[in-house]
Each structure stands twice: as structure tokens, then as C-alpha cells.
Design an enzyme around this catalytic site. Structure first.
Site, PDB file in Angstrom:
ATOM      1  N   ASP A 173       0.844  -1.200   0.000  1.00 32.12           N
ATOM      2  CA  ASP A 173       0.000   0.000   0.000  1.00 32.12           C
ATOM      3  C   ASP A 173       0.875   1.245   0.000  1.00 32.12           C
ATOM      4  OD1 ASP A 173      -2.945   1.089   0.792  1.00 32.12           O
ATOM      5  OD2 ASP A 173      -1.398   2.282   1.781  1.00 32.12           O
TER       6      ASP A 173
ATOM      7  N   TYR B 111       3.349   9.748  -0.641  1.00 33.28           N
ATOM      8  CA  TYR B 111       4.417   9.127   0.162  1.00 33.28           C
ATOM      9  C   TYR B 111       5.792   9.296  -0.516  1.00 33.28           C
ATOM     10  CZ  TYR B 111       0.481   6.581   2.366  1.00 33.28           C
ATOM     11  OH  TYR B 111      -0.698   6.219   2.979  1.00 33.28           O
TER      12      TYR B 111
ATOM     13  N   LYS C 215      -2.670   5.882  -4.410  1.00 32.18           N
ATOM     14  CA  LYS C 215      -3.767   6.810  -4.103  1.00 32.18           C
ATOM     15  C   LYS C 215      -3.576   8.156  -4.798  1.00 32.18           C
ATOM     16  CE  LYS C 215      -3.611   4.742   0.513  1.00 32.18           C
ATOM     17  NZ  LYS C 215      -2.184   4.599   0.866  1.00 32.18           N
TER      18      LYS C 215
ATOM     19  N   HIS D 289      -7.553   9.630  -2.012  1.00 29.93           N
ATOM     20  CA  HIS D 289      -6.890   9.600  -0.702  1.00 29.93           C
ATOM     21  C   HIS D 289      -7.764  10.199   0.412  1.00 29.93           C
ATOM     22  CE1 HIS D 289      -2.518   9.232   0.865  1.00 29.93           C
ATOM     23  NE2 HIS D 289      -3.360   9.083   1.867  1.00 29.93           N
TER      24      HIS D 289
HETATM   25  N1  LIG Z   1      -5.259   6.433   3.586  1.00 27.49           N
HETATM   26  C1  LIG Z   1      -4.681   7.187   4.482  1.00 27.49           C
HETATM   27  O1  LIG Z   1      -5.020   8.368   4.658  1.00 27.49           O
HETATM   28  C2  LIG Z   1      -3.571   6.629   5.293  1.00 27.49           C
HETATM   29  C3  LIG Z   1      -3.062   7.356   6.383  1.00 27.49           C
HETATM   30  C4  LIG Z   1      -2.036   6.795   7.135  1.00 27.49           C
HETATM   31  C5  LIG Z   1      -1.535   5.542   6.812  1.00 27.49           C
HETATM   32  N2  LIG Z   1      -2.041   4.859   5.713  1.00 27.49           N
HETATM   33  C6  LIG Z   1      -1.509   3.531   5.314  1.00 27.49           C
HETATM   34  O2  LIG Z   1      -1.598   2.651   6.431  1.00 27.49           O
HETATM   35  C7  LIG Z   1      -0.306   2.091   6.691  1.00 27.49           C
HETATM   36  C8  LIG Z   1      -0.160   1.737   8.149  1.00 27.49           C
HETATM   37  O3  LIG Z   1      -0.405   2.856   8.982  1.00 27.49           O
HETATM   38  P1  LIG Z   1       0.741   3.594   9.835  1.00 27.49           P
HETATM   39  O4  LIG Z   1       2.028   3.385   9.150  1.00 27.49           O
HETATM   40  O5  LIG Z   1       0.287   4.986  10.067  1.00 27.49           O
HETATM   41  O6  LIG Z   1       0.662   2.889  11.260  1.00 27.49           O
HETATM   42  P2  LIG Z   1       0.720   1.387  11.852  1.00 27.49           P
HETATM   43  O7  LIG Z   1       0.876   0.381  10.782  1.00 27.49           O
HETATM   44  O8  LIG Z   1      -0.453   1.266  12.777  1.00 27.49           O
HETATM   45  O9  LIG Z   1       2.005   1.432  12.781  1.00 27.49           O
HETATM   46  C9  LIG Z   1       3.303   1.556  12.257  1.00 27.49           C
HETATM   47  C10 LIG Z   1       4.269   1.765  13.429  1.00 27.49           C
HETATM   48  O10 LIG Z   1       4.240   0.631  14.292  1.00 27.49           O
HETATM   49  C11 LIG Z   1       5.535   0.031  14.347  1.00 27.49           C
HETATM   50  N3  LIG Z   1       5.321  -1.433  14.315  1.00 27.49           N
HETATM   51  C12 LIG Z   1       4.964  -2.195  13.249  1.00 27.49           C
HETATM   52  N4  LIG Z   1       4.795  -3.473  13.609  1.00 27.49           N
HETATM   53  C13 LIG Z   1       5.055  -3.548  14.935  1.00 27.49           C
HETATM   54  C14 LIG Z   1       5.053  -4.603  15.878  1.00 27.49           C
HETATM   55  N5  LIG Z   1       4.755  -5.846  15.507  1.00 27.49           N
HETATM   56  N6  LIG Z   1       5.367  -4.316  17.168  1.00 27.49           N
HETATM   57  C15 LIG Z   1       5.683  -3.049  17.535  1.00 27.49           C
HETATM   58  N7  LIG Z   1       5.693  -2.000  16.683  1.00 27.49           N
HETATM   59  C16 LIG Z   1       5.386  -2.243  15.389  1.00 27.49           C
HETATM   60  C17 LIG Z   1       6.297   0.548  13.166  1.00 27.49           C
HETATM   61  O11 LIG Z   1       7.676   0.662  13.445  1.00 27.49           O
HETATM   62  P3  LIG Z   1       8.808  -0.129  12.582  1.00 27.49           P
HETATM   63  O12 LIG Z   1       8.648   0.284  11.154  1.00 27.49           O
HETATM   64  O13 LIG Z   1      10.085   0.331  13.198  1.00 27.49           O
HETATM   65  O14 LIG Z   1       8.529  -1.605  12.796  1.00 27.49           O
HETATM   66  C18 LIG Z   1       5.689   1.937  12.985  1.00 27.49           C
HETATM   67  O15 LIG Z   1       6.295   2.862  13.843  1.00 27.49           O
HETATM   68  C19 LIG Z   1       0.635   3.200   6.206  1.00 27.49           C
HETATM   69  O16 LIG Z   1       1.967   2.769   6.079  1.00 27.49           O
HETATM   70  C20 LIG Z   1      -0.033   3.581   4.923  1.00 27.49           C
HETATM   71  O17 LIG Z   1       0.258   2.646   3.894  1.00 27.49           O
HETATM   72  C21 LIG Z   1      -3.043   5.394   4.973  1.00 27.49           C
END
Ligand SMILES: NC(=O)c1ccc[n+]([C@@H]2O[C@H](COP(=O)([O-])OP(=O)(O)OC[C@H]3O[C@@H](n4cnc5c(N)ncnc54)[C@H](OP(=O)(O)O)[C@@H]3O)[C@@H](O)[C@H]2O)c1
Length: 275
Positions: free
Chosen positions: A46, A51, A76, A109
Site C-alpha cells: 500500500d 508518500y 492513491k 486519498h
Molecule cells: N489512507 C490514508 O489516509 C492513510 C493514512 C495513514 C496511513 N495509511 C496507510 O496505512 C499504513 C499503516 O499505517 P501507519 O504506518 O500509520 O501505522 P501502523 O501500521 O499502525 O504502525 C506503524 C508503526 O508501528 C511500528 N510497528 C509495526 N509493527 C510492529 C510490531 N509488531 N510491534 C511493535 N511496533 C510495530 C512501526 O515501526 P517499525 O517500522 O520500526 O517496525 C511503525 O512505527 C501506512 O503505512 C499507509 O500505507 C493510509
């Protein structure tokens, strides 16, 4: 390597229920992160124009020997690219950066309702779909009134609504609307960016099943039927985030996690995103 079960979208296309998110992964690190993810079994990535790492996602895909039709790539359309002609141009720019013939899922988005261009943007998405340049089209951060407007004014029901969703923001109303209309709900920030993994309730459920709090949350999502895209740049955490298929949460676990909902966001409220 785990086999990730697919979820079937409203046009029959299958999306792997777990993907890798690459928000905030710097361009220079993204190729390595995506290669590691493909290595441990991810088949769904994704990304988004905003990004600024689509080229690196494409480079990792080009280097892998996984057949294209075994992969699922989402990108997106950013807010400043909304509008019919603008969205078509933005799609071509993304496709170029990714180096792909087609994109599996293209999302608006944010609705950016103040600009009032998401209906025109969606009509461009319908054209991309009709042309076969995308396998499915969907939206992100859409609230029920935004979705209702697409249902009323256009021909195509979004395949996916990708929203912030985790135990502290369970989005019951959005999920119910999505389900009622055959729209799959996809959770962004599925583990709330890791900010609340020390929560005592989660710790307790995790200890009971001898897994991590992150795995408890991700399993909870799968039980709800959500598609999830946890982000990690760490290969071990990537693998742990896929290792969910022997975890069995019971009714009591679900009741405890259900009670964590407090409506708190880690990202912007869609109603405040106006540019
Ligand atoms: N559509 C939208 O508006 C929108 C907005 C925000 C995000 N997104 C998408 O959603 C994806 C995920 O959301 P996000 O990146 O905001 O947050 P997330 O996936 O909830 O959390 C990511 C964070 O958690 C850590 N992490 C991952 N796995 C872990 C585990 N097993 N144990 C402990 N910590 C862990 C990661 O660090 P490390 O990398 O150091 O492991 C990172 O700091 C994004 O990457 C993006 O593709 C979409």
C-alpha cells in the site's frame, strides 16, 4: 511462509487481507523494505503519490521474481490532483513511477469535501477502471455522507473504503455503512502507530495467548473482516505481523478489545482535511 487469505471485493477481484503499508518510509529505504516484505510472504503493498516512494516500490517489484498477477499494489490520488483531468494525469504519473502496466487498486486519498471535486474524481476513476488500467477502484477516509453521494451520483460502488481504524477508533458507523453497501473496510494505522501497545488490557490478552499486543490487535482486525496494512521496516516485525493464523481470540477477548473504543485518532479527521 504463511498464505494470506484473500478478501473478495464487490467486482470479484481478490485482495490479500494483509498488506505492507509504506507511509513515512523514506524513498531510499523503501526498496529494501518492500523486498524484505516480499521475502517474508507479503504480496500486497500500500503506497500513495504523497508518500513519494512509488518508484522504490516499483523497483522492488521489478527485481523480484514473483509473477505480477500474484501481487496486489494499491496507490492513491492526492488531494491536489482531484478533478477529472487532474486525476487521470495523476494516475499516469503514479503508474509511470511504479513501472506497472496496471494498478490493482486506486484510491481517492481524502474526500476534501470543501473542494467538492470527489464526484468528478470518481468519474475519472470509473474511466480508468473501464479502460482496464486499474483492477479495482475505491476511496479512503470517506464518511457515510461522502459515500452516499457517490452512490447517488455515479454508477460504481467503491470496492474499498480505507480509514483509520484500530481498537481506540473502531469506526462502527463507517463499518456498518460499508458492510451494508458491499464496500470492504480497510484499516490504516491498524496498530495505532504502535503508540498504545502497553495498554494493560491488550497486554493481558496477549499474555493469555502467548503472542504480542500487536498480534492481538491485528488478529482482532482479521476477525472483524478488515483488510489491514501494518507498516514496518523491520523484517522480524513484518513477519510477526503476518503470523496471525494460529491465534484464536474468544468472545471475552473481543468484549475486552471492543471496550477500548474511545474515538481517538492518530491522524487527521476527514472533516478537517480541506486541502
Ligand atoms: N489512507 C490514508 O489516509 C492513510 C493514512 C495513514 C496511513 N495509511 C496507510 O496505512 C499504513 C499503516 O499505517 P501507519 O504506518 O500509520 O501505522 P501502523 O501500521 O499502525 O504502525 C506503524 C508503526 O508501528 C511500528 N510497528 C509495526 N509493527 C510492529 C510490531 N509488531 N510491534 C511493535 N511496533 C510495530 C512501526 O515501526 P517499525 O517500522 O520500526 O517496525 C511503525 O512505527 C501506512 O503505512 C499507509 O500505507 C493510509
Amino acid at each position: 511462509m504463511p498464505t494470506i487469505p484473500p478478501v473478495t471485493l464487490n467486482n470479484g477481484v481478490e485482495i490479500p487481507q494483509i498488506g505492507l503499508g509504506v507511509f513515512l518510509v523514506p524513498d531510499a529505504e523503501t526498496k529494501q523494505a518492500v523486498s524484505s516484505a516480499l521475502d517474508v510472504g507479503y504480496r500486497h503493498i500500500d503506497t500513495a503519490m504523497i508518500y513519494e516512494n512509488e518508484r522504490a516500490v516499483g523497483a522492488a517489484i521489478a527485481e523480484s521474481d514473483i509473477p505480477r498477477d500474484a501481487l496486489f499494489v494499491t496507490t492513491k490520488c492526492w488531494n491536489s490532483d482531484q478533478g477529472y483531468d487532474e486525476a487521470l494525469a495523476a494516475f499516469e504519473a503514479s503508474r509511470d513511477l511504479l513501472g506497472l502496466d496496471y494498478v490493482d487498486l486506486y484510491l481517492i486519498h481524502w474526500p476534501v469535501a470543501a473542494k467538492d471535486r470527489y464526484v468528478d474524481t470518481w468519474k475519472a476513476f470509473e474511466q480508468l477502471y473501464a479502460d482496464g488500467r486499474v483492477r479495482a477502484i475505491g476511496v479512503s477516509n470517506f464518511q457515510p455522507p461522502h459515500l452516499q453521494r457517490l452512490l447517488d451520483e455515479t454508477e460504481t460502488v467503491p470496492a474499498i473504503n480505507q480509514v483509520e481504524l484500530h481498537p481506540w477508533l473502531q469506526q462502527r458507523e463507517v463499518r456498518a455503512f460499508d458492510a451494508q453497501h458491499g464496500i470492504v473496510t480497510e484499516a490504516w494505522s491498524p496498530i495505532s502507530r504502535g503508540e498504545k501497545l502497553a495498554d494493560p488490557t491488550l497486554q493481558q490478552v496477549a499474555a493469555k495467548h502467548s503472542v504480542t499486543p500487536a498480534q492481538v490487535i491485528l488478529r482482532w482486525h482479521l476477525d472483524l473482516g478488515n483488510v489491514i496494512i501494518p507498516k514496518s521496516v523491520d523484517k522480524d516485525r513484518m513477519a510477526a505481523n503476518l503470523d496471525l493464523f494460529t491465534i484464536r481470540l474468544d468472545e471475552d477477548d473481543h468484549a475486552k478489545i471492543g471496550a477500548l473504543d474511545e474515538g481517538s485518532r492518530v491522524g487527521p479527521d476527514p472533516d478537517d482535511m480541506d486541502g
